[in-house]
Design a protein around this motif. Structure first.
Motif, PDB file in Angstrom:
ATOM      1  N   UNK A  36       5.462  -7.289  -0.819  1.00 29.62           N
ATOM      2  CA  UNK A  36       6.081  -5.940  -0.841  1.00 29.62           C
ATOM      3  C   UNK A  36       5.740  -5.213  -1.998  1.00 29.62           C
ATOM      4  N   UNK A  37       5.140  -5.947  -3.244  1.00 26.93           N
ATOM      5  CA  UNK A  37       4.643  -5.332  -4.177  1.00 26.93           C
ATOM      6  C   UNK A  37       3.561  -4.122  -4.055  1.00 26.93           C
ATOM      7  N   UNK A  38       2.856  -4.766  -2.934  1.00 28.62           N
ATOM      8  CA  UNK A  38       1.316  -4.204  -2.559  1.00 28.62           C
ATOM      9  C   UNK A  38       1.623  -3.182  -1.346  1.00 28.62           C
ATOM     10  N   UNK A  39       2.709  -3.257  -0.863  1.00 30.10           N
ATOM     11  CA  UNK A  39       2.874  -2.596   0.438  1.00 30.10           C
ATOM     12  C   UNK A  39       3.900  -1.592   0.458  1.00 30.10           C
ATOM     13  N   UNK A  40       4.730  -1.701  -0.620  1.00 28.50           N
ATOM     14  CA  UNK A  40       6.048  -0.760  -0.740  1.00 28.50           C
ATOM     15  C   UNK A  40       6.365  -0.071  -2.314  1.00 28.50           C
ATOM     16  N   UNK A  41       5.961   0.910  -2.433  1.00 28.67           N
ATOM     17  CA  UNK A  41       6.040   1.423  -3.869  1.00 28.67           C
ATOM     18  C   UNK A  41       7.083   1.409  -4.290  1.00 28.67           C
ATOM     19  N   UNK A  42       8.184   1.778  -3.511  1.00 29.72           N
ATOM     20  CA  UNK A  42       9.703   1.572  -3.740  1.00 29.72           C
ATOM     21  C   UNK A  42      10.217   0.118  -4.306  1.00 29.72           C
ATOM     22  N   UNK A  43       9.822  -0.733  -3.494  1.00 34.37           N
ATOM     23  CA  UNK A  43       9.835  -2.246  -4.199  1.00 34.37           C
ATOM     24  C   UNK A  43       9.177  -2.479  -5.580  1.00 34.37           C
ATOM     25  N   UNK A  91      -0.645  -7.148  -9.980  1.00 30.39           N
ATOM     26  CA  UNK A  91      -0.617  -6.044 -11.088  1.00 30.39           C
ATOM     27  C   UNK A  91      -1.786  -5.174 -10.839  1.00 30.39           C
ATOM     28  N   UNK A  92      -1.407  -3.921 -11.345  1.00 33.06           N
ATOM     29  CA  UNK A  92      -2.365  -2.719 -11.278  1.00 33.06           C
ATOM     30  C   UNK A  92      -3.953  -2.982 -11.127  1.00 33.06           C
ATOM     31  N   UNK A  93      -4.318  -3.568 -12.235  1.00 27.59           N
ATOM     32  CA  UNK A  93      -5.836  -3.873 -12.405  1.00 27.59           C
ATOM     33  C   UNK A  93      -6.262  -4.777 -11.475  1.00 27.59           C
ATOM     34  N   UNK A  94      -5.468  -5.591 -10.773  1.00 27.48           N
ATOM     35  CA  UNK A  94      -6.191  -6.416  -9.864  1.00 27.48           C
ATOM     36  C   UNK A  94      -5.694  -6.223  -8.453  1.00 27.48           C
ATOM     37  N   UNK A  95      -4.787  -5.318  -7.977  1.00 23.28           N
ATOM     38  CA  UNK A  95      -4.374  -4.969  -7.082  1.00 23.28           C
ATOM     39  C   UNK A  95      -4.752  -3.765  -6.114  1.00 23.28           C
ATOM     40  N   UNK A 110      -1.358   8.117 -10.155  1.00 20.81           N
ATOM     41  CA  UNK A 110      -2.408   9.177 -10.513  1.00 20.81           C
ATOM     42  C   UNK A 110      -3.375   8.519 -11.179  1.00 20.81           C
ATOM     43  N   UNK A 111      -2.972   7.771 -12.313  1.00 19.56           N
ATOM     44  CA  UNK A 111      -4.093   7.357 -13.112  1.00 19.56           C
ATOM     45  C   UNK A 111      -4.704   6.101 -12.677  1.00 19.56           C
ATOM     46  N   UNK A 112      -3.915   5.082 -12.038  1.00 23.79           N
ATOM     47  CA  UNK A 112      -4.437   3.738 -11.564  1.00 23.79           C
ATOM     48  C   UNK A 112      -4.881   3.890  -9.990  1.00 23.79           C
ATOM     49  N   UNK A 113      -4.422   4.513  -9.360  1.00 22.48           N
ATOM     50  CA  UNK A 113      -4.758   4.602  -7.779  1.00 22.48           C
ATOM     51  C   UNK A 113      -3.895   3.876  -6.994  1.00 22.48           C
ATOM     52  N   UNK A 114      -2.973   3.601  -7.395  1.00 22.31           N
ATOM     53  CA  UNK A 114      -2.039   2.791  -6.497  1.00 22.31           C
ATOM     54  C   UNK A 114      -1.719   3.448  -5.052  1.00 22.31           C
ATOM     55  N   UNK A 115      -1.960   2.454  -3.975  1.00 21.82           N
ATOM     56  CA  UNK A 115      -1.603   3.211  -2.795  1.00 21.82           C
ATOM     57  C   UNK A 115      -1.082   2.032  -1.984  1.00 21.82           C
ATOM     58  N   UNK A 116      -0.094   2.056  -1.199  1.00 19.48           N
ATOM     59  CA  UNK A 116       0.565   1.034  -0.351  1.00 19.48           C
ATOM     60  C   UNK A 116      -0.456   0.427   0.640  1.00 19.48           C
TER      61      UNK A 116
END
Length: 304
Positions: free
Chosen positions: A89-96, A63-67, A117-123
């Protein structure tokens, strides 16, 4: 950021602000190596990691706040990043990630924009997957990695048996109670995980969003379980009255004041309440929580 020394080797880390999924509490372990678990301190994350230079960075679940801090750790340290097996795959593939979260609810584009953009998700390009029972011990401190699924497919909690300290991760030991707002959450697994953790001998309970408990720990777990029973009762009562699923979701399962929240968050809250309603309705149709967990019957009577 607040640091609370639990033992000579264990420090509880709490960010100044945990709103909007941008931070969570975590743990730092200083032994022969330095390990951090869920060290998403919001805007302070990069500076914290640069200063502490951990050798190991452990993510409890995707989950975003943890990953999202895992990529920051890779940018600013040489730490090996560990993620729970089954959630790679949740953390390594944004499509998944989108396919298994917001896309089934028609909100993939808005959720992607918010996540990136808001949380900074990057694979994550580099990581090591770890299983329950994985030993991160090094002779000076023991860390038991526990399988506590339900909140996410492979959520982990961490137990320090010598000191009777438990870092629950995101098990809902806070004033809001457990969260299970994606379709892949599992309410029965979540309750089983809570009961597993409740049965451990614990003197200090550390949580992702509810702070630290050093007394009345059993009561804290019981309140957590009552949240679930009360939500189930609320959904069942409204179904018996003939309310439609849409009306029940609008009134709220977890989020009762969605209409007061601006977009796109209002749509996200509706999406999560929809998923939680679906989880409860499915379980109600099977007989409800107490059918599967008879030990909850006393808590059900206490909350009535």
């Amino acid at each position: 950021m607040q640091r609370t020394r639990i033992t000579d080797q264990l420090t509880f880390l709490e960010p100044d602000d945990m709103r909007l999924f941008k931070a969570c509490a975590g743990v730092m372990i200083q032994s022969t190596r330095k390990l951090v678990i869920d060290a998403n301190m919001g805007p302070e994350t990069a500076a914290f990691l640069q200063a502490e230079k951990p050798q190991t960075a452990i993510i409890s679940h995707y989950h975003l706040d943890h990953g999202v801090w895992g990529a920051v750790a890779q940018d600013h340290t040489t730490a090996e990043v560990f993620i729970p097996s089954g959630e790679e795959p949740y953390l390594a593939d944004i499509d998944y990630f989108l396919d298994h979260t917001a896309r089934p609810y028609g909100l993939a584009e808005a959720w992607q924009q918010f996540s990136v953009e808001a949380c900074g998700y990057r694979a994550l390009a580099r990581y090591t997957a770890y299983d329950p029972g994985r030993s991160f011990s090094d002779g000076r401190i023991s860390i038991e990695c526990l399988d506590t699924t339900g909140h996410s497919p492979s959520h982990r909690s961490f137990y320090f048996p010598e000191d009777k300290v438990l870092f629950t991760g995101d098990m809902g030991v806070d004033r809001f109670g457990p969260w299970y707002g994606w379709g892949e959450c599992d309410l029965r697994h979540l309750v089983a995980s809570i009961l597993q953790l409740r049965g451990l001998p614990v003197d200090v309970l550390l949580t992702s969003h509810g702070g630290m408990f050093t007394a009345h720990i059993a009561d804290a777990w019981n309140r957590t379980l009552r949240h679930l029973l009360e939500r189930e009762k609320g959904v069942a009562t409204r179904l018996e009255k003939g309310l439609s699923p849409e009306a029940i979701v609008a009134e709220g399962v977890f989020f009762p004041q969605k209409s007061q929240v601006p977009q796109p968050m209002q749509s996200f809250l509706t999406m999560w309440d929809t998923a939680m309603f679906d989880h409860h309705r499915k379980l109600i149709e099977q007989g409800g929580l107490v059918r599967f967990f008879p030990e909850l019957a006393s808590l059900e009577s206490d909350s009535s």
